[in-house]
Design an enzyme around this catalytic site. Structure first.
Site, short mmCIF file in Angstrom:
data_model
loop_
_atom_site.label_atom_id
_atom_site.label_comp_id
_atom_site.label_asym_id
_atom_site.label_seq_id
_atom_site.Cartn_x
_atom_site.Cartn_y
_atom_site.Cartn_z
N SER A 52 53.09 61.98 35.81
CA SER A 52 51.65 61.89 34.57
C SER A 52 50.50 62.19 35.49
CB SER A 52 51.67 60.91 33.97
OG SER A 52 52.50 60.75 32.98
N HIS A 97 65.96 64.47 41.64
CA HIS A 97 64.87 64.30 40.57
C HIS A 97 65.46 63.42 39.62
CE1 HIS A 97 62.31 64.93 37.21
NE2 HIS A 97 61.28 65.34 38.06
N LYS A 111 60.71 72.60 34.69
CA LYS A 111 61.60 71.95 33.81
C LYS A 111 62.19 72.90 32.86
CE LYS A 111 59.84 67.36 34.80
NZ LYS A 111 59.52 66.04 34.49
N GLY A 113 56.38 61.93 32.54
CA GLY A 113 56.26 62.59 31.02
C GLY A 113 55.73 61.43 30.23
N GLU A 147 65.47 63.17 36.28
CA GLU A 147 66.17 63.63 35.28
C GLU A 147 67.66 64.11 35.73
OE1 GLU A 147 62.96 66.31 34.35
OE2 GLU A 147 61.81 64.68 33.71
N GLU A 191 58.45 59.59 42.52
CA GLU A 191 58.19 59.62 41.02
C GLU A 191 58.64 58.39 40.47
OE1 GLU A 191 57.84 64.05 40.35
OE2 GLU A 191 59.66 63.51 39.99
N ASN A 211 56.89 71.71 38.73
CA ASN A 211 58.24 71.80 38.25
C ASN A 211 58.29 72.18 36.69
OD1 ASN A 211 60.75 71.35 37.37
ND2 ASN A 211 60.52 69.12 37.93
P1 13P Z 1 55.30 64.73 34.27
O1 13P Z 1 54.04 65.45 35.21
O2 13P Z 1 55.31 65.74 33.26
O3 13P Z 1 55.15 63.50 34.25
O4 13P Z 1 56.31 65.14 35.26
C1 13P Z 1 56.60 64.65 36.64
C2 13P Z 1 57.85 65.13 37.23
O5 13P Z 1 58.98 64.97 36.87
C3 13P Z 1 57.72 66.26 38.29
O6 13P Z 1 59.00 66.83 38.98
#
Ligand code: 13P
Length: 257
Positions: free
Chosen positions: A218, A100, A15, A178, A102, A172, A13
């Site tokens: 992460s 997701h 982002k 992150g 976010e 997640e 992803n």
């Molecule tokens: P990170 O691997 O940066 O923690 O992000 C995970 C994520 O949100 C994947 O969709």
């Protein structure tokens, strides 16, 4: 069905990262590094680079597939700024993310919107990676299982068992995204076992045993082997580490357990 019967899946992803040149370079490096993996590998670039990433992939005969991070579920019409599923299919995308964290917690998407999007994408023939997971305060209040159950039941409300082959789940935990903090492999396995049990209670033992459940938050080359070695963790949804083809490739390799 054992772990070995579920094809491992790793999603990258991207982002809101990369630019035109960077996206082209990244997909070139990802296909070189991971293009012949036995795992299912899907990248989710920003909308505006889908076409060029797709074009770079199609010339290479790679196993890597193209996905999109988001979409609007209506087929067309007055939706300023939105992108439809048919537009994504036009660009060669075959997979989408829904739920997701976010989109849930930054953009404000509700369980019912996530459900509408999930159903629309399945009806459009897309693969859907439905993401669920608890906030830190929910974890600290002992609500992890309840949050996962609410998000899973709401996300899949009205989805028939016959459509589950198009569904991949991603657990997640929001506090791990992150942040450099990862759930321990034991905690992640525990959550995944419960999620698989929920799929069984909502559908069937057969559906539960076939469902791929990814871990996200992460994931790095240094922790992927241990996480993916757990019996109910079938791969990962990768954010930051998916922006580096070597790191992402090492994570993809870690599914070859
Ligand atoms: P990170 O691997 O940066 O923690 O992000 C995970 C994520 O949100 C994947 O969709």
């Amino acid at each position: 069905m054992s772990t070995a019967d579920r094809k491992p899946f790793v999603g990258g992803n991207w982002k809101m990262n990369t630019n035109s040149a960077g996206a082209s370079a990244l997909i070139g490096a990802v296909t070189d590094r991971s293009g012949s993996s036995d795992a299912e590998v899907v990248v989710y670039p920003p909308f505006v680079y889908l076409r060029e990433v797709g074009a770079a992939m199609s010339g290479k005969g790679t196993n890597v597939r193209l996905g999109a991070q988001d979409f609007r579920h209506e087929p067309d019409g007055a939706m300023t700024g939105c992108i439809s599923l048919s537009m994504l299919k036009d660009c060669g995308a075959t997979s989408v993310l829904t739920g997701h964290s976010e989109r849930r917690h930054v953009i404000g998407e509700s369980d019912s919107l996530i459900n509408a999007k999930t159903k629309a994408a399945l009806d459009a023939g897309m693969q859907v990676v439905l993401c669920i997971g608890e906030l830190l305060e929910e974890r600290e209040a002992g609500q992890t299982d309840a949050v996962n159950e609410r998000q899973l039941r709401a996300g899949l409300d009205g989805v028939a068992e016959s459509q589950l082959g198009q569904v991949v789940l991603a657990y997640e935990p929001v506090w791990a995204i992150g942040t450099g903090k990862t759930a321990t492999s034991g905690d992640a396995q525990d959550a995944h076992t419960k999620i698989r049990g929920l799929v069984e209670s909502m559908y069937s033992a057969d559906a539960a045993s076939k469902m791929r459940i990814l871990y996200g938050g992460s994931v790095k080359p240094g922790n992927a082997v241990e996480l993916f070695g757990m019996p109910d963790i079938d791969g990962g949804l990768i954010g930051g580490a998916s922006l580096n083809a070597d790191d992402f490739g090492a994570i993809v390799d870690a599914t070859g357990r």
